[in-house]
Design a protein around this motif. Structure first.
Motif, PDB file in Angstrom:
ATOM      1  N   ILE A 103       0.703  -1.209  -0.086  1.00  0.00           N
ATOM      2  CA  ILE A 103      -0.092   0.153   0.045  1.00  0.00           C
ATOM      3  C   ILE A 103       0.743   1.370  -0.233  1.00  0.00           C
ATOM      4  O   ILE A 103       1.759   1.563   0.901  1.00  0.00           O
ATOM      5  CB  ILE A 103      -0.874  -0.124   1.232  1.00  0.00           C
ATOM      6  N   ILE A 104       0.794   2.119  -1.065  1.00  0.00           N
ATOM      7  CA  ILE A 104       1.628   3.135  -1.051  1.00  0.00           C
ATOM      8  C   ILE A 104       0.599   4.544  -0.847  1.00  0.00           C
ATOM      9  O   ILE A 104       1.036   5.658  -0.830  1.00  0.00           O
ATOM     10  CB  ILE A 104       2.273   3.545  -2.370  1.00  0.00           C
ATOM     11  N   ASP A 105      -0.483   4.332  -0.990  1.00  0.00           N
ATOM     12  CA  ASP A 105      -1.575   5.426  -0.467  1.00  0.00           C
ATOM     13  C   ASP A 105      -2.931   4.952  -0.142  1.00  0.00           C
ATOM     14  O   ASP A 105      -3.313   3.997  -0.487  1.00  0.00           O
ATOM     15  CB  ASP A 105      -1.857   6.469  -1.805  1.00  0.00           C
ATOM     16  N   LEU A 165      -3.973   2.046  -2.752  1.00  0.00           N
ATOM     17  CA  LEU A 165      -3.252   2.428  -3.778  1.00  0.00           C
ATOM     18  C   LEU A 165      -2.098   0.966  -3.714  1.00  0.00           C
ATOM     19  O   LEU A 165      -1.244   1.266  -2.844  1.00  0.00           O
ATOM     20  CB  LEU A 165      -2.675   3.561  -4.154  1.00  0.00           C
ATOM     21  N   LEU A 166      -2.088   0.245  -4.485  1.00  0.00           N
ATOM     22  CA  LEU A 166      -0.897  -0.880  -4.636  1.00  0.00           C
ATOM     23  C   LEU A 166       0.236  -0.320  -5.621  1.00  0.00           C
ATOM     24  O   LEU A 166      -0.173   0.014  -6.790  1.00  0.00           O
ATOM     25  CB  LEU A 166      -1.298  -2.247  -4.942  1.00  0.00           C
ATOM     26  N   ASP A 167       1.392  -0.622  -5.009  1.00  0.00           N
ATOM     27  CA  ASP A 167       2.383  -0.218  -5.815  1.00  0.00           C
ATOM     28  C   ASP A 167       2.701  -1.174  -7.060  1.00  0.00           C
ATOM     29  O   ASP A 167       3.435  -0.668  -8.329  1.00  0.00           O
ATOM     30  CB  ASP A 167       3.810  -0.082  -5.019  1.00  0.00           C
ATOM     31  N   THR A 168       2.267  -2.434  -7.064  1.00  0.00           N
ATOM     32  CA  THR A 168       2.492  -3.404  -8.040  1.00  0.00           C
ATOM     33  C   THR A 168       1.583  -3.048  -9.529  1.00  0.00           C
ATOM     34  O   THR A 168       2.149  -3.536 -10.598  1.00  0.00           O
ATOM     35  CB  THR A 168       2.475  -4.718  -7.341  1.00  0.00           C
ATOM     36  N   THR A 169       0.555  -2.417  -9.103  1.00  0.00           N
ATOM     37  CA  THR A 169      -0.393  -2.326 -10.209  1.00  0.00           C
ATOM     38  C   THR A 169      -0.803  -0.810 -10.570  1.00  0.00           C
ATOM     39  O   THR A 169      -1.423  -0.405 -11.508  1.00  0.00           O
ATOM     40  CB  THR A 169      -1.695  -3.019 -10.041  1.00  0.00           C
ATOM     41  N   ASP A 170      -0.083   0.240  -9.576  1.00  0.00           N
ATOM     42  CA  ASP A 170      -0.951   1.868  -9.592  1.00  0.00           C
ATOM     43  C   ASP A 170      -2.129   1.828  -9.707  1.00  0.00           C
ATOM     44  O   ASP A 170      -2.824   2.496 -10.317  1.00  0.00           O
ATOM     45  CB  ASP A 170      -0.115   2.316 -10.776  1.00  0.00           C
ATOM     46  N   LEU A 171      -3.147   0.960  -9.081  1.00  0.00           N
ATOM     47  CA  LEU A 171      -4.349   0.939  -8.903  1.00  0.00           C
ATOM     48  C   LEU A 171      -4.795   1.152  -7.576  1.00  0.00           C
ATOM     49  O   LEU A 171      -4.229   0.566  -6.631  1.00  0.00           O
ATOM     50  CB  LEU A 171      -4.947  -0.382  -9.765  1.00  0.00           C
TER      51      LEU A 171
END
Length: 103
Positions: A31-33, A44-50
């Protein structure tokens, strides 16, 4: 701005930097956000930018490499190689030379 307090599908607290799995596809990411809107709370996941609804995420103890690649320990690799060796030395090669079709 105050951090958003939220939890995963099992009620475990979620924070930026945690590794989670998206239950519908098995996607693993950090989780980046975290944000909230009228439709719910999103991570927001860093691996998919979704962004994914947090009620579809589950905290995971797995480690994430670049762009969602799973990191394997030396023990994991050794176990995998031993299992492959057992399969090949069992002499069961019937699927290897299977002929199909016709002429």
């Amino acid at each position: 701005m105050e951090p958003i307090e939220t939890s995963d599908i099992d009620g475990h607290p979620l924070e930026i930097g945690m590794v989670v799995r998206y239950l519908n596809t098995g996607t693993l990411g950090e989780i980046i956000d975290i944000k909230e809107d009228d439709e719910g709370t999103w991570g927001l996941l860093d691996t998919t930018d979704l962004y994914y609804r947090v009620d579809t995420l589950k905290v995971s103890g797995e480690k994430v490499g670049k762009r969602g690649e799973k990191e394997y320990s030396a023990s994991d690799v050794k176990d995998y190689l031993l299992s492959q060796d057992e399969e090949t030395s069992s002499g069961n090669l019937e699927n290897v030379y299977q002929s199909t079709g016709g002429g």
